[in-house]
Design a protein around this motif. Structure first.
Motif, PDB file in Angstrom:
ATOM      1  N   SER A 188       2.397  10.084  18.487  1.00  0.00           N
ATOM      2  CA  SER A 188       3.392   9.321  17.723  1.00  0.00           C
ATOM      3  C   SER A 188       2.998   9.350  16.255  1.00  0.00           C
ATOM      4  O   SER A 188       1.822   9.209  15.931  1.00  0.00           O
ATOM      5  CB  SER A 188       3.457   7.865  18.201  1.00  0.00           C
ATOM      6  OG  SER A 188       3.810   7.776  19.566  1.00  0.00           O
ATOM      7  N   THR A 189       3.975   9.524  15.389  1.00  0.00           N
ATOM      8  CA  THR A 189       3.730   9.496  13.946  1.00  0.00           C
ATOM      9  C   THR A 189       4.487   8.321  13.345  1.00  0.00           C
ATOM     10  O   THR A 189       5.715   8.240  13.462  1.00  0.00           O
ATOM     11  CB  THR A 189       4.167  10.814  13.283  1.00  0.00           C
ATOM     12  OG1 THR A 189       3.404  11.891  13.836  1.00  0.00           O
ATOM     13  CG2 THR A 189       3.937  10.760  11.778  1.00  0.00           C
ATOM     14  N   PHE A 190       3.747   7.417  12.721  1.00  0.00           N
ATOM     15  CA  PHE A 190       4.303   6.195  12.149  1.00  0.00           C
ATOM     16  C   PHE A 190       4.383   6.333  10.627  1.00  0.00           C
ATOM     17  O   PHE A 190       3.449   6.799   9.990  1.00  0.00           O
ATOM     18  CB  PHE A 190       3.435   4.992  12.500  1.00  0.00           C
ATOM     19  CG  PHE A 190       3.300   4.736  13.975  1.00  0.00           C
ATOM     20  CD1 PHE A 190       4.191   3.893  14.627  1.00  0.00           C
ATOM     21  CD2 PHE A 190       2.294   5.333  14.712  1.00  0.00           C
ATOM     22  CE1 PHE A 190       4.080   3.652  15.989  1.00  0.00           C
ATOM     23  CE2 PHE A 190       2.163   5.101  16.071  1.00  0.00           C
ATOM     24  CZ  PHE A 190       3.049   4.254  16.719  1.00  0.00           C
ATOM     25  N   SER A 191       5.502   5.894  10.073  1.00  0.00           N
ATOM     26  CA  SER A 191       5.704   5.932   8.632  1.00  0.00           C
ATOM     27  C   SER A 191       5.283   4.616   7.995  1.00  0.00           C
ATOM     28  O   SER A 191       5.081   3.599   8.671  1.00  0.00           O
ATOM     29  CB  SER A 191       7.171   6.217   8.315  1.00  0.00           C
ATOM     30  OG  SER A 191       7.572   7.469   8.840  1.00  0.00           O
ATOM     31  N   PHE A 226       6.548  10.271  -3.776  1.00  0.00           N
ATOM     32  CA  PHE A 226       5.428  10.948  -4.437  1.00  0.00           C
ATOM     33  C   PHE A 226       5.393  10.676  -5.939  1.00  0.00           C
ATOM     34  O   PHE A 226       4.339  10.426  -6.507  1.00  0.00           O
ATOM     35  CB  PHE A 226       5.492  12.452  -4.184  1.00  0.00           C
ATOM     36  CG  PHE A 226       5.203  12.839  -2.757  1.00  0.00           C
ATOM     37  CD1 PHE A 226       4.823  11.895  -1.818  1.00  0.00           C
ATOM     38  CD2 PHE A 226       5.318  14.158  -2.347  1.00  0.00           C
ATOM     39  CE1 PHE A 226       4.549  12.252  -0.508  1.00  0.00           C
ATOM     40  CE2 PHE A 226       5.045  14.530  -1.042  1.00  0.00           C
ATOM     41  CZ  PHE A 226       4.672  13.568  -0.115  1.00  0.00           C
ATOM     42  N   HIS A 227       6.564  10.725  -6.584  1.00  0.00           N
ATOM     43  CA  HIS A 227       6.593  10.604  -8.040  1.00  0.00           C
ATOM     44  C   HIS A 227       6.375   9.168  -8.512  1.00  0.00           C
ATOM     45  O   HIS A 227       6.190   8.935  -9.712  1.00  0.00           O
ATOM     46  CB  HIS A 227       7.927  11.134  -8.583  1.00  0.00           C
ATOM     47  CG  HIS A 227       9.117  10.320  -8.188  1.00  0.00           C
ATOM     48  ND1 HIS A 227       9.746  10.476  -6.983  1.00  0.00           N
ATOM     49  CD2 HIS A 227       9.785   9.328  -8.843  1.00  0.00           C
ATOM     50  CE1 HIS A 227      10.756   9.629  -6.899  1.00  0.00           C
ATOM     51  NE2 HIS A 227      10.803   8.911  -8.023  1.00  0.00           N
ATOM     52  N   GLU A 228       6.389   8.219  -7.583  1.00  0.00           N
ATOM     53  CA  GLU A 228       6.179   6.825  -7.968  1.00  0.00           C
ATOM     54  C   GLU A 228       4.734   6.385  -7.790  1.00  0.00           C
ATOM     55  O   GLU A 228       4.392   5.234  -8.069  1.00  0.00           O
ATOM     56  CB  GLU A 228       7.103   5.912  -7.158  1.00  0.00           C
ATOM     57  CG  GLU A 228       8.580   6.074  -7.498  1.00  0.00           C
ATOM     58  CD  GLU A 228       9.461   5.121  -6.715  1.00  0.00           C
ATOM     59  OE1 GLU A 228       8.928   4.401  -5.841  1.00  0.00           O
ATOM     60  OE2 GLU A 228      10.677   5.095  -6.989  1.00  0.00           O
ATOM     61  N   GLY A 229       3.884   7.283  -7.324  1.00  0.00           N
ATOM     62  CA  GLY A 229       2.479   6.942  -7.137  1.00  0.00           C
ATOM     63  C   GLY A 229       2.220   6.316  -5.776  1.00  0.00           C
ATOM     64  O   GLY A 229       3.037   6.385  -4.866  1.00  0.00           O
ATOM     65  N   GLY A 230       1.063   5.683  -5.646  1.00  0.00           N
ATOM     66  CA  GLY A 230       0.665   5.124  -4.358  1.00  0.00           C
ATOM     67  C   GLY A 230      -0.157   6.122  -3.563  1.00  0.00           C
ATOM     68  O   GLY A 230      -0.206   7.322  -3.882  1.00  0.00           O
ATOM     69  N   TYR A 231      -0.808   5.632  -2.509  1.00  0.00           N
ATOM     70  CA  TYR A 231      -1.809   6.449  -1.821  1.00  0.00           C
ATOM     71  C   TYR A 231      -1.606   6.540  -0.295  1.00  0.00           C
ATOM     72  O   TYR A 231      -1.505   7.635   0.245  1.00  0.00           O
ATOM     73  CB  TYR A 231      -3.199   5.893  -2.113  1.00  0.00           C
ATOM     74  CG  TYR A 231      -3.481   5.774  -3.595  1.00  0.00           C
ATOM     75  CD1 TYR A 231      -3.897   6.870  -4.338  1.00  0.00           C
ATOM     76  CD2 TYR A 231      -3.310   4.553  -4.268  1.00  0.00           C
ATOM     77  CE1 TYR A 231      -4.151   6.770  -5.706  1.00  0.00           C
ATOM     78  CE2 TYR A 231      -3.562   4.438  -5.633  1.00  0.00           C
ATOM     79  CZ  TYR A 231      -3.975   5.548  -6.345  1.00  0.00           C
ATOM     80  OH  TYR A 231      -4.212   5.449  -7.695  1.00  0.00           O
ATOM     81  N   TRP A 232      -1.590   5.402   0.380  1.00  0.00           N
ATOM     82  CA  TRP A 232      -1.579   5.430   1.846  1.00  0.00           C
ATOM     83  C   TRP A 232      -0.235   5.905   2.370  1.00  0.00           C
ATOM     84  O   TRP A 232       0.819   5.431   1.948  1.00  0.00           O
ATOM     85  CB  TRP A 232      -1.904   4.043   2.398  1.00  0.00           C
ATOM     86  CG  TRP A 232      -3.253   3.554   1.990  1.00  0.00           C
ATOM     87  CD1 TRP A 232      -3.533   2.575   1.088  1.00  0.00           C
ATOM     88  CD2 TRP A 232      -4.509   4.043   2.467  1.00  0.00           C
ATOM     89  NE1 TRP A 232      -4.893   2.419   0.957  1.00  0.00           N
ATOM     90  CE2 TRP A 232      -5.529   3.311   1.796  1.00  0.00           C
ATOM     91  CE3 TRP A 232      -4.894   5.019   3.374  1.00  0.00           C
ATOM     92  CZ2 TRP A 232      -6.879   3.522   2.016  1.00  0.00           C
ATOM     93  CZ3 TRP A 232      -6.241   5.236   3.599  1.00  0.00           C
ATOM     94  CH2 TRP A 232      -7.221   4.497   2.932  1.00  0.00           C
ATOM     95  N   ARG A 233      -0.290   6.824   3.328  1.00  0.00           N
ATOM     96  CA  ARG A 233       0.922   7.394   3.893  1.00  0.00           C
ATOM     97  C   ARG A 233       0.933   7.228   5.408  1.00  0.00           C
ATOM     98  O   ARG A 233       0.415   6.244   5.924  1.00  0.00           O
ATOM     99  CB  ARG A 233       1.050   8.863   3.471  1.00  0.00           C
ATOM    100  CG  ARG A 233       1.237   9.055   1.966  1.00  0.00           C
ATOM    101  CD  ARG A 233       1.333  10.529   1.601  1.00  0.00           C
ATOM    102  NE  ARG A 233       2.360  11.210   2.391  1.00  0.00           N
ATOM    103  CZ  ARG A 233       2.420  12.530   2.532  1.00  0.00           C
ATOM    104  NH1 ARG A 233       1.516  13.307   1.944  1.00  0.00           N
ATOM    105  NH2 ARG A 233       3.381  13.081   3.250  1.00  0.00           N
ATOM    106  N   GLU A 234       1.508   8.195   6.133  1.00  0.00           N
ATOM    107  CA  GLU A 234       1.748   7.990   7.555  1.00  0.00           C
ATOM    108  C   GLU A 234       0.472   8.024   8.406  1.00  0.00           C
ATOM    109  O   GLU A 234      -0.572   8.519   7.991  1.00  0.00           O
ATOM    110  CB  GLU A 234       2.737   9.029   8.096  1.00  0.00           C
ATOM    111  CG  GLU A 234       2.269  10.468   8.031  1.00  0.00           C
ATOM    112  CD  GLU A 234       2.779  11.167   6.790  1.00  0.00           C
ATOM    113  OE1 GLU A 234       3.137  10.461   5.818  1.00  0.00           O
ATOM    114  OE2 GLU A 234       2.791  12.399   6.782  1.00  0.00           O
ATOM    115  N   LEU A 235       0.642   7.524   9.614  1.00  0.00           N
ATOM    116  CA  LEU A 235      -0.404   7.489  10.632  1.00  0.00           C
ATOM    117  C   LEU A 235       0.074   8.267  11.844  1.00  0.00           C
ATOM    118  O   LEU A 235       1.193   8.057  12.326  1.00  0.00           O
ATOM    119  CB  LEU A 235      -0.697   6.042  11.031  1.00  0.00           C
ATOM    120  CG  LEU A 235      -1.472   5.829  12.338  1.00  0.00           C
ATOM    121  CD1 LEU A 235      -2.951   6.160  12.136  1.00  0.00           C
ATOM    122  CD2 LEU A 235      -1.307   4.387  12.831  1.00  0.00           C
TER     123      LEU A 235
END
Length: 459
Positions: A148-151, A212-221
């Motif tokens: 399973s891939t969680f957003s 992506f263009h707004e920054g931030g780091y943590w993504r999907e699991l």
């Protein structure tokens, strides 16, 4: 190749669920409303003998949920498991009828294209010149997913550190991330890891990467499990402009959380971390970094011990996969005098499971990690008549067929991604007279696979 009628009667149309829009040339008469109905319901599974993944639940969510929760949960269930309101038996009837309509339209188009009157043949199934076998139900219909891939995005309450599945579309800019604990196709273990990843995010000072263009780091699991209960978690992280030292801090923080902090309750077998600046990166593009635990998980399937890497393809319903592969074996008709050509082979399970029945197995797969898994599985299980090649099938297949032009008959099994087969692969299959049978495993027979069927069967 054979005439259209012969080909339709002999080919094994085996399929998985799929979602891509129609984007190739569309046969006349295949109206957009029909295609939208077929793809929107996501009920396209097996045409011919098939296994059924059991992707929809048989029950509605509990009625004691609050109005807001119930609304979002039902919207998510409609998006992810669109037939959940039907009983499993009714779902199978809907899916079977969808397959019949797809084959009817395909037959009509081939008749017009090649001038073959298929209606003069004795019908083999209702309204069809070819045989459409009943659906084989899945042995497991609840909590069956092994991956399973969680957003990560804004939830119904506006919190941007919500882990779940999407309701809405990027095009309409109305994406909402909804918890998935009520979806019957996702196991409790996957939801547990997602829940604790959300807890981690909400206590982390680092922001999630929503755009992506707004920054931030943590993504999907991504969570992968096997039938023994082992759990692999893969966290995707956008590095932005962080230094290596800063990246190490983030990796150590999430490792600490899942080994010694609250997340230790998940009892992960392994935790991977991938730095990715794209929507999806392969291991070759951005290596999966093992933060702790075992580098692989293993699955027992058809008397084989299968090794599975973080990004290797493996059917998401293990019990259903076993039935699918057995069906492919029956349809293939391989024997000791044939070569089995396994195109888009993933971890090589189809070829490896049939190796003892055929003289040689030749597997082709794009992902290097999956090919390494297939080679390991062959060696571990003492299988010596298999060769696996890493790369694009359209590049490898023509040369491979030339080198095997020794008069031996070939059975080909193709199991492409949702984009279907590359036209050069189709051409190579058409031009190889040694291929006497083709089994096509498709996750979307009403989409790109239909284009492949037409290209293969054109006179």
């Amino acid at each position: 190749m054979h005439s259209p009628r012969q080909f339709l009667s002999r080919v094994g149309l085996v399929s998985k669920s799929g979602l891509l829009p129609w984007c190739a040339r569309k046969p006349p008469g295949w109206s957009q409303p029909f295609l939208s109905t077929a793809s929107g319901g996501n009920f396209t599974h097996l045409a011919a003998k098939k296994y059924q993944r059991g992707q929809e639940s048989q029950k509605k969510p509990s009625q004691d949920l609050g109005p807001l929760d119930a609304s979002w949960q039902e919207r998510l269930a409609d998006a992810v498991t669109p037939l959940w309101r039907l009983s499993y038996e009714e779902q199978l009837k809907v899916k079977f009828e969808a397959q019949r309509k797809i084959l009817q339209r395909l037959e009509s188009y081939l008749q017009m294209l090649n001038g073959v009157n298929m209606t003069t043949a004795t019908p083999k199934s209702e309204g069809l010149s070819c045989i459409l076998l009943p659906i084989i139900p899945s042995p497991v219909i609840s909590g069956y997913r092994n991956k399973s891939t969680f957003s990560v995005n804004r939830g119904p309450d506006g919190n941007s550190k919500t882990v779940g599945y999407y309701v809405g579309t990027w095009r309409d800019r109305n994406i909402v991330c909804v918890h998935s604990h009520h979806l019957k196709n996702i196991p409790e273990k996957h939801n547990q890891v997602a829940q604790y990843y959300e807890i981690f995010l909400r206590q982390s000072p680092a922001e999630p990467c929503l755009l992506f263009h707004e920054g931030g780091y943590w993504r999907e699991l991504t969570v992968r499990t096997n039938s023994q209960g082992h759990t692999m978690a893969i966290i995707t992280f956008h590095p932005q402009e962080l230094s290596q030292e800063e990246l190490c801090v983030q990796k150590e923080t999430v490792k600490e959380f899942f080994t010694k902090g609250p997340g230790a309750v998940c009892d992960l077998t392994s935790l991977y971390f991938q730095e990715s600046t794209m929507t999806h990166c392969s291991h070759q593009q951005s290596p999966y970094q093992l933060l702790f635990g075992e580098p692989h998980i293993f699955e027992d399937l058809l008397d084989l011990k299968i090794r599975i890497s973080p990004d290797a393809f493996f059917q998401v319903n293990t019990a259903g996969a076993e039935m699918l592969y057995q069906t492919v074996g029956e349809l293939s008709g391989v024997n000791s005098n044939t070569i089995l050509l396994d195109i888009c082979c993933g971890t090589g399970v189809i070829g490896l499971s049939l190796a003892r029945h055929t003289s040689k197995v030749l597997g082709i797969e794009l992902l290097e990690q999956a090919v390494e898994d297939a080679r390991w599985t062959a060696a571990f299980n003492g299988i010596t008549n298999c060769e696996f090649y890493a790369g694009r099938a359209e590049k490898i297949l023509p040369q491979l067929l030339k080198s095997k032009n020794d008069g031996q008959l070939i059975v080909a099994v193709v199991n492409p991604a949702r984009a279907g087969l590359h036209y050069q692969v189709v051409r190579a299959i058409r031009n190889c007279r040694a291929i006497r049978r083709l089994v096509f495993v498709s996750c979307k027979p009403h989409g790109e696979a239909t284009r492949n069927f037409i290209d293969i069967m054109e006179a």
